[in-house]
Design a protein around this motif. Structure first.
Motif, PDB file in Angstrom:
ATOM      1  N   GLY A 199      -7.540  10.029   8.624  1.00 49.48           N
ATOM      2  CA  GLY A 199      -6.218   9.894   8.018  1.00 49.48           C
ATOM      3  C   GLY A 199      -5.640   8.490   8.062  1.00 49.48           C
ATOM      4  N   LYS A 200      -6.282   7.582   8.804  1.00 44.87           N
ATOM      5  CA  LYS A 200      -5.811   6.194   8.819  1.00 44.87           C
ATOM      6  C   LYS A 200      -6.264   5.486   7.538  1.00 44.87           C
ATOM      7  CE  LYS A 200      -5.555   5.622  13.851  1.00 44.87           C
ATOM      8  NZ  LYS A 200      -5.733   7.033  14.211  1.00 44.87           N
ATOM      9  N   VAL A 210       0.872  -1.177   0.000  1.00 46.16           N
ATOM     10  CA  VAL A 210       0.000   0.000   0.000  1.00 46.16           C
ATOM     11  C   VAL A 210       0.908   1.225   0.000  1.00 46.16           C
ATOM     12  CG1 VAL A 210      -1.647   1.346   1.369  1.00 46.16           C
ATOM     13  CG2 VAL A 210      -1.940  -1.122   1.133  1.00 46.16           C
ATOM     14  N   ARG A 211       0.629   2.162  -0.889  1.00 46.90           N
ATOM     15  CA  ARG A 211       1.436   3.381  -0.978  1.00 46.90           C
ATOM     16  C   ARG A 211       0.560   4.597  -0.714  1.00 46.90           C
ATOM     17  NH1 ARG A 211       3.259  -0.258  -4.638  1.00 46.90           N
ATOM     18  NH2 ARG A 211       5.526  -0.546  -4.826  1.00 46.90           N
ATOM     19  N   VAL A 212       1.071   5.514   0.080  1.00 49.48           N
ATOM     20  CA  VAL A 212       0.430   6.816   0.260  1.00 49.48           C
ATOM     21  C   VAL A 212       1.247   7.809  -0.564  1.00 49.48           C
ATOM     22  CG1 VAL A 212      -0.229   8.615   1.888  1.00 49.48           C
ATOM     23  CG2 VAL A 212      -0.386   6.204   2.554  1.00 49.48           C
ATOM     24  N   ILE A 213       0.570   8.480  -1.500  1.00 50.13           N
ATOM     25  CA  ILE A 213       1.269   9.291  -2.502  1.00 50.13           C
ATOM     26  C   ILE A 213       0.770  10.734  -2.429  1.00 50.13           C
ATOM     27  CG2 ILE A 213       1.641   9.601  -5.006  1.00 50.13           C
ATOM     28  CD1 ILE A 213       1.041   6.537  -5.254  1.00 50.13           C
ATOM     29  N   ASP A 214       1.709  11.680  -2.491  1.00 48.25           N
ATOM     30  CA  ASP A 214       1.367  13.085  -2.717  1.00 48.25           C
ATOM     31  C   ASP A 214       1.397  13.290  -4.225  1.00 48.25           C
ATOM     32  OD1 ASP A 214       1.400  15.854  -3.195  1.00 48.25           O
ATOM     33  OD2 ASP A 214       2.227  16.247  -1.201  1.00 48.25           O
ATOM     34  N   PRO A 215       0.223  13.361  -4.882  1.00 53.66           N
ATOM     35  CA  PRO A 215       0.219  13.343  -6.354  1.00 53.66           C
ATOM     36  C   PRO A 215       0.854  14.579  -6.984  1.00 53.66           C
ATOM     37  CG  PRO A 215      -2.009  13.715  -5.501  1.00 53.66           C
ATOM     38  CD  PRO A 215      -1.144  13.423  -4.325  1.00 53.66           C
ATOM     39  N   ARG A 216       0.749  15.738  -6.327  1.00 52.58           N
ATOM     40  CA  ARG A 216       1.284  16.946  -6.955  1.00 52.58           C
ATOM     41  C   ARG A 216       2.800  17.032  -6.811  1.00 52.58           C
ATOM     42  NH1 ARG A 216      -3.326  20.533  -4.169  1.00 52.58           N
ATOM     43  NH2 ARG A 216      -2.654  19.101  -2.521  1.00 52.58           N
ATOM     44  N   LYS A 217       3.343  16.437  -5.738  1.00 50.53           N
ATOM     45  CA  LYS A 217       4.815  16.361  -5.618  1.00 50.53           C
ATOM     46  C   LYS A 217       5.360  15.120  -6.326  1.00 50.53           C
ATOM     47  CE  LYS A 217       5.144  18.834  -1.215  1.00 50.53           C
ATOM     48  NZ  LYS A 217       5.479  18.701   0.229  1.00 50.53           N
ATOM     49  N   GLU A 218       4.444  14.232  -6.722  1.00 50.96           N
ATOM     50  CA  GLU A 218       4.792  12.978  -7.402  1.00 50.96           C
ATOM     51  C   GLU A 218       5.783  12.157  -6.581  1.00 50.96           C
ATOM     52  OE1 GLU A 218       5.705  13.393 -11.544  1.00 50.96           O
ATOM     53  OE2 GLU A 218       4.258  15.016 -11.843  1.00 50.96           O
ATOM     54  N   LEU A 275      -8.965  -8.237   7.124  1.00 52.88           N
ATOM     55  CA  LEU A 275      -9.076  -6.777   7.122  1.00 52.88           C
ATOM     56  C   LEU A 275      -8.028  -6.226   8.080  1.00 52.88           C
ATOM     57  CD1 LEU A 275     -10.560  -5.706   9.975  1.00 52.88           C
ATOM     58  CD2 LEU A 275     -12.548  -6.688   8.855  1.00 52.88           C
ATOM     59  N   ALA A 276      -7.638  -4.968   7.857  1.00 48.69           N
ATOM     60  CA  ALA A 276      -6.609  -4.370   8.712  1.00 48.69           C
ATOM     61  C   ALA A 276      -6.771  -2.858   8.736  1.00 48.69           C
ATOM     62  CB  ALA A 276      -5.211  -4.742   8.209  1.00 48.69           C
ATOM     63  N   LEU A 277      -6.282  -2.248   9.829  1.00 45.78           N
ATOM     64  CA  LEU A 277      -6.295  -0.795  10.000  1.00 45.78           C
ATOM     65  C   LEU A 277      -4.863  -0.335  10.221  1.00 45.78           C
ATOM     66  CD1 LEU A 277      -8.269   1.642  10.280  1.00 45.78           C
ATOM     67  CD2 LEU A 277      -8.200   1.258  12.751  1.00 45.78           C
ATOM     68  N   TRP A 278      -4.463   0.764   9.547  1.00 43.62           N
ATOM     69  CA  TRP A 278      -3.065   1.189   9.536  1.00 43.62           C
ATOM     70  C   TRP A 278      -2.934   2.665   9.896  1.00 43.62           C
ATOM     71  CZ3 TRP A 278       0.348  -2.765   8.318  1.00 43.62           C
ATOM     72  CH2 TRP A 278      -0.216  -3.900   7.723  1.00 43.62           C
ATOM     73  N   ASN A 279      -1.851   2.943  10.624  1.00 43.26           N
ATOM     74  CA  ASN A 279      -1.482   4.320  10.893  1.00 43.26           C
ATOM     75  C   ASN A 279      -0.509   4.771   9.807  1.00 43.26           C
ATOM     76  OD1 ASN A 279      -0.650   6.764  11.976  1.00 43.26           O
ATOM     77  ND2 ASN A 279      -0.756   5.988  14.089  1.00 43.26           N
ATOM     78  N   VAL A 280      -0.829   5.854   9.104  1.00 45.52           N
ATOM     79  CA  VAL A 280      -0.033   6.267   7.940  1.00 45.52           C
ATOM     80  C   VAL A 280       1.349   6.755   8.345  1.00 45.52           C
ATOM     81  CG1 VAL A 280       0.112   7.949   6.055  1.00 45.52           C
ATOM     82  CG2 VAL A 280      -2.047   6.809   6.543  1.00 45.52           C
ATOM     83  N   GLU A 281       1.454   7.502   9.477  1.00 49.96           N
ATOM     84  CA  GLU A 281       2.730   8.134   9.832  1.00 49.96           C
ATOM     85  C   GLU A 281       3.869   7.129   9.981  1.00 49.96           C
ATOM     86  OE1 GLU A 281      -0.133   9.033  11.318  1.00 49.96           O
ATOM     87  OE2 GLU A 281      -0.289  11.011  10.365  1.00 49.96           O
ATOM     88  N   ASN A 282       3.583   6.008  10.667  1.00 50.64           N
ATOM     89  CA  ASN A 282       4.665   5.047  10.919  1.00 50.64           C
ATOM     90  C   ASN A 282       4.375   3.666  10.336  1.00 50.64           C
ATOM     91  OD1 ASN A 282       2.629   4.241  12.569  1.00 50.64           O
ATOM     92  ND2 ASN A 282       3.668   4.733  14.501  1.00 50.64           N
TER      93      ASN A 282
END
Length: 466
Positions: free
Chosen positions: A229-230, A198-206, A244-251
């Motif tokens: 934000g999770k 799973v990738r969290v992407i900032d699309p404008r900074k690519e 199923l799973a729940l994730w914290n994005v920061e770490n």
């Protein structure tokens, strides 16, 4: 599953109910394409369903009130040359819908106010940029005319639909993209990929902000952004159990994880940001499981399962503004069978006839918070919220407001990317007329030469007979 101490929750007794037969949409030939999308898209005016089509791709658009048996000759949206794989209504215009297809294109369609009276073959805009079939289309939640598409070329394109240009190209996935999801204000996207990441992407900074392995199984997984934000994911274990799973994005911390069962249907998650409920609909399952996401352990709380006898081929999820608040309806699904579409209503049982404001916090309305150019320049804005206290009344002819919508843009023909419907009709008519005249001349010449050949053959036969 998930048994334990009974906890207080206003959603603990939510129950589902299928509507009566006369309120279903019958005799619809739902698409048989082997693709793991929902095959159905719903808004407060229309339900759109991907259907079987010979020689191309098509989907049906029905006004919500047109229930009962649907005639075989009912018009469709049928401009694609390959099967349609995904459809999604624009959140800011109930008459605008995007479709992605095996023919590698995305098409934007303008649906008339009262639905289709004839089949539509000409889209408002055609977006061309993918080199392989397009399996995902997703509108930006707050910016007008911004659309994300993902194809089997492992590339994500983000379009300014008004100018039909791919403004951002994200080429950071080594394999097939299973799902994409915008966060609440559309500043980030999360993707689920065949490489199990799973990738969290900032699309404008690519750039990729976070990347983590979510599920060990090889079968397709899904990932959705939650309001806090999770990230919530569904997938498979190494032993092919659904998970199923729940994730914290920061770490990239795994906050919660649960095994479900050993069915092989992909779990499609539908998330309601207002109530923090997640509904899981498995392809080929007969039921809808629903969970509440909270900030206290175990974070993902199982509520109940709604079951019917028939397995589901796909599922549509009504936006909150399309629900009946007078009946405490908190969600509505449109379940696709092989030959019909069946609405399923989820309700909180309450006796009072008064408006239940704890069930219906202000929700995202149809008004965009900003224009496409603002978002591409780097601005972020939260959705513009509306109250449902007096019920939501769909706005008529939103596309004709004096705003810069898709229909107000100039035609682009220099790159062959797109053409807006209704532009330069004279030039188009003249070129078509010339083409027809040329074809008629060719056919006449062919007929004349064949007539001559037939006459020669008849003469030869006459000589032989003598």
């Amino acid at each position: 599953m998930f048994r334990g101490v009974v906890r207080r929750s206003k959603f603990r007794h939510v129950f589902g109910q299928a509507v009566k037969n006369d309120q279903c949409y019958d005799d619809i030939r739902v698409s048989r394409v082997t693709w793991d999308s929902s095959f159905c898209a719903v808004n407060p005016k229309f339900v759109a369903i991907i259907v079987e089509a010979s020689g191309g791709g098509a989907f049906m658009v029905l006004p919500l009130q047109k229930t009962g048996r649907i005639d075989k000759s009912y018009p469709t949206v049928c401009g694609h040359t390959g099967p349609v794989l995904d459809i999604e209504w624009c959140p800011h215009d109930d008459h605008l819908i995007a479709s992605g297809s095996e023919d590698c294109t995305i098409m934007i369609w303008q649906i008339p106010e009262n639905g289709l009276t004839a089949s539509i073959t000409e889209p408002a805009v055609t977006l061309e940029g993918h080199s392989k079939r397009v399996g995902i289309v997703s509108w930006h939640p707050t910016a007008r005319n911004v659309l994300l598409s993902a194809g089997l070329d492992n590339v994500i394109l983000i379009w300014n639909v008004g100018t039909a240009e791919p403004m951002i190209t994200l080429d950071m996935h080594p394999d097939m993209i299973y799902s994409t999801s915008w966060n609440r204000n559309g500043s980030l996207i999360c993707t689920a990929c065949k490489d199990k990441s799973v990738r969290v992407i900032d699309p404008r900074k690519e750039e990729v902000i976070t990347e983590f392995k979510a599920h060990e199984g090889a079968r397709p997984m899904r990932a959705v952004f939650l309001a806090n934000g999770k990230i919530f994911t569904t997938g498979f274990t190494r032993m092919s159990e659904r998970q199923l799973a729940l994730w914290n994005v920061e770490n990239a911390e795994n906050i919660a994880q649960h095994e479900m069962d050993s069915s092989n249907g992909v779990l499609l998650p539908f998330y309601d940001a207002d109530t923090n409920l997640v509904y899981l609909c498995g392809k080929g399952d007969c039921g809808i499981r629903y969970f509440e996401i909270t900030d206290e352990a175990p974070y993902v709380h199982y509520l109940n399962t709604f079951s019917t006898k028939e397995p589901q081929r796909g599922m549509g999820f009504m936006p909150k503004r399309g629900l009946d608040v007078s009946k405490c309806e908190i969600s509505r699904f449109y379940k696709l069978h092989e030959r019909k579409c069946e609405p399923i209503i989820m309700t909180v049982p309450r006796k009072s006839d008064l408006y239940q404001d704890d069930l219906y916090p202000d929700t995202a309305g149809p008004e965009p918070a900003m224009e496409a150019d603002e978002w591409f320049e780097g601005k972020n804005k939260d959705p513009i919220l509306i109250s449902l206290k007096d019920g939501y009344v769909p706005v008529k002819n939103r596309e004709f407001k004096p705003q810069r919508t898709v229909l107000d843009r100039p035609k682009r023909n220099e790159t062959g990317n797109t053409a807006l419907k209704g532009t330069s009709p004279n030039a188009n008519s003249e070129s078509k007329l010339e083409e027809l005249v040329r074809e008629i001349k060719t056919l006449k010449a062919t007929v004349a030469s064949q007539d001559e050949r037939i006459a020669n053959l008849e003469n030869q036969m006459a000589k032989i007979a003598v």
